[in-house]
Write a protein that holds these residues in place. Structure first.
Motif, mmCIF file in Angstrom:
data_model
loop_
_atom_site.group_PDB
_atom_site.id
_atom_site.type_symbol
_atom_site.label_atom_id
_atom_site.label_comp_id
_atom_site.label_asym_id
_atom_site.label_seq_id
_atom_site.Cartn_x
_atom_site.Cartn_y
_atom_site.Cartn_z
ATOM 1 N N LEU A 35 24.113 7.680 -28.667
ATOM 2 C CA LEU A 35 23.788 6.302 -28.310
ATOM 3 C C LEU A 35 24.973 5.687 -27.585
ATOM 4 C CD1 LEU A 35 21.893 3.819 -28.504
ATOM 5 C CD2 LEU A 35 23.013 3.278 -30.690
ATOM 6 N N ILE A 36 24.720 5.150 -26.393
ATOM 7 C CA ILE A 36 25.775 4.538 -25.589
ATOM 8 C C ILE A 36 25.406 3.086 -25.302
ATOM 9 C CG2 ILE A 36 26.913 4.521 -23.332
ATOM 10 C CD1 ILE A 36 27.890 6.750 -25.046
ATOM 11 N N LEU A 37 26.316 2.175 -25.520
ATOM 12 C CA LEU A 37 26.157 0.776 -25.165
ATOM 13 C C LEU A 37 27.252 0.426 -24.167
ATOM 14 C CD1 LEU A 37 24.869 -2.029 -25.484
ATOM 15 C CD2 LEU A 37 26.406 -2.424 -27.428
ATOM 16 N N GLN A 38 26.872 0.101 -22.952
ATOM 17 C CA GLN A 38 27.858 -0.214 -21.925
ATOM 18 C C GLN A 38 28.532 -1.548 -22.216
ATOM 19 O OE1 GLN A 38 25.650 -0.118 -18.244
ATOM 20 N NE2 GLN A 38 26.227 2.006 -17.832
ATOM 21 N N ASN A 39 29.843 -1.580 -22.013
ATOM 22 C CA ASN A 39 30.581 -2.833 -22.214
ATOM 23 C C ASN A 39 30.190 -3.873 -21.173
ATOM 24 O OD1 ASN A 39 32.030 -1.894 -24.426
ATOM 25 N ND2 ASN A 39 33.597 -0.949 -23.125
ATOM 26 N N SER A 40 29.944 -3.408 -19.939
ATOM 27 C CA SER A 40 29.542 -4.332 -18.875
ATOM 28 C C SER A 40 28.074 -4.096 -18.539
ATOM 29 C CB SER A 40 30.402 -4.111 -17.628
ATOM 30 O OG SER A 40 30.263 -2.788 -17.148
ATOM 31 N N GLY A 41 27.309 -5.157 -18.492
ATOM 32 C CA GLY A 41 25.893 -5.028 -18.151
ATOM 33 C C GLY A 41 24.995 -4.937 -19.360
ATOM 34 N N GLY A 42 25.485 -4.392 -20.469
ATOM 35 C CA GLY A 42 24.710 -4.313 -21.692
ATOM 36 C C GLY A 42 23.607 -3.281 -21.685
ATOM 37 N N ASN A 43 23.663 -2.298 -20.775
ATOM 38 C CA ASN A 43 22.647 -1.252 -20.766
ATOM 39 C C ASN A 43 22.817 -0.333 -21.969
ATOM 40 O OD1 ASN A 43 21.690 -2.291 -18.401
ATOM 41 N ND2 ASN A 43 22.566 -0.708 -17.080
ATOM 42 N N VAL A 44 21.680 0.130 -22.509
ATOM 43 C CA VAL A 44 21.696 1.034 -23.657
ATOM 44 C C VAL A 44 21.202 2.406 -23.219
ATOM 45 C CG1 VAL A 44 20.743 1.495 -25.951
ATOM 46 C CG2 VAL A 44 21.300 -0.850 -25.280
ATOM 47 N N GLY A 45 21.959 3.427 -23.555
ATOM 48 C CA GLY A 45 21.558 4.783 -23.213
ATOM 49 C C GLY A 45 21.336 5.618 -24.451
ATOM 50 N N GLN A 84 19.451 1.343 -16.739
ATOM 51 C CA GLN A 84 18.580 0.212 -17.041
ATOM 52 C C GLN A 84 18.929 -0.333 -18.418
ATOM 53 O OE1 GLN A 84 16.520 -0.963 -14.724
ATOM 54 N NE2 GLN A 84 17.047 0.718 -13.323
ATOM 55 N N LYS A 85 18.286 -1.454 -18.794
ATOM 56 C CA LYS A 85 18.561 -2.055 -20.103
ATOM 57 C C LYS A 85 18.360 -1.054 -21.225
ATOM 58 C CE LYS A 85 19.692 -6.146 -18.723
ATOM 59 N NZ LYS A 85 21.124 -6.578 -18.847
ATOM 60 N N LEU A 86 17.330 -0.184 -21.092
ATOM 61 C CA LEU A 86 17.144 0.918 -22.026
ATOM 62 C C LEU A 86 16.824 2.163 -21.228
ATOM 63 C CD1 LEU A 86 16.870 2.142 -24.849
ATOM 64 C CD2 LEU A 86 14.455 1.430 -24.852
ATOM 65 N N HIS A 87 17.660 3.178 -21.375
ATOM 66 C CA HIS A 87 17.515 4.412 -20.626
ATOM 67 C C HIS A 87 17.482 5.558 -21.627
ATOM 68 C CE1 HIS A 87 19.111 7.042 -17.034
ATOM 69 N NE2 HIS A 87 18.189 7.674 -17.752
ATOM 70 N N VAL A 88 16.301 6.216 -21.740
ATOM 71 C CA VAL A 88 16.133 7.339 -22.671
ATOM 72 C C VAL A 88 16.028 8.614 -21.854
ATOM 73 C CG1 VAL A 88 14.726 8.331 -24.507
ATOM 74 C CG2 VAL A 88 14.943 5.847 -24.322
#
Length: 222
Positions: A5-15, A23-27
């Motif tokens: 699980l990755i949460l970007q510090n900038s932009g708030g996208n979740v991987g 994107q906001k959620l990228h699976v």
């Protein structure tokens, strides 16, 4: 190291399954499972689309997974909802794919592969080329038929064509002339045949059957 699980510090996208979510959620490399209520025909899960706040604006559109069988492990349908302008009622079901794979538009219980049930319903097909409806069968010796809107660039005709025989059986041109056995009718009805039988046999251009004891048929020849 690999992160699940990755949460970007900038932009708030979740991987999930990726270290570079776009994107906001990228699976990546997996599936998404949605579970829901236990009651019959209840939504097992929904994907909802709304503007800012669902409580204020309702659900603009949603896709719902439905259970259609009393046994919780069996039977399912997929329903598509949209919400009309200036409403906030959560949307109305517009289309459903049932547990047999039938598609219903305006009905929740389609009886055919595609059923449209709606007041004033029409079906429109637009193409930048010739457009047709194909009717085919898997039965032995069954032919494929096309109902064509054939455009030559200058004129358009409605054709009934046997694809397996590569033959236009009947045609209507832009002026309303109908041709049987010809693709260029010069009259309101023009029937052409390669041969005819004078006694009113099967090869007559036009044959009217008459059910009485005097005449077995009337043939009109040209």
């Amino acid at each position: 190291a690999t992160a699940d699980l990755i949460l970007q510090n900038s932009g708030g996208n979740v991987g999930i399954g990726t270290t570079g979510p776009s994107q906001k959620l990228h699976v990546h490399g997996g599936h998404i499972l949605i579970t829901g209520g236990p009651s019959d025909a209840a939504a097992n899960g929904e994907v909802r689309f709304t503007y800012i706040s669902e409580s204020s604006y309702g659900v603009a559109a949603k896709i719902a997974g439905l259970r259609t069988d009393a046994d919780q492990a069996k039977g399912g349908a997929l329903a598509f909802y949209t919400q009309a302008d200036n409403t906030s009622d959560g949307g109305t079901e517009r289309m459903r794919i049932d547990n047999a794979g039938n598609v219903g538009i305006g009905t929740t219980s389609p009886g055919e592969a595609l059923e449209i049930n709606k007041s004033g319903a029409n079906l429109k097909v637009v193409s930048d080329n010739n457009v047709y409806l194909s009717l085919d069968t898997t039965q032995t010796n069954g032919d494929e038929w096309h109902i064509f809107n054939a455009n030559s660039g200058a004129t358009s005709t409605l054709q009934f064509k046997n694809i397996d025989q590569s033959k236009v059986v009947m045609l209507m041109d832009e002026t309303g002339n109908v041709g049987i056995g010809t693709t260029s009718p010069a009259r309101k009805l023009q029937v052409n045949a390669s041969s005819y039988t004078e006694a009113g046999g099967a090869d007559a251009n036009i044959h009217f059957s008459v059910a009485n004891s005097t005449w077995s048929g009337i043939g009109i020849f040209g």
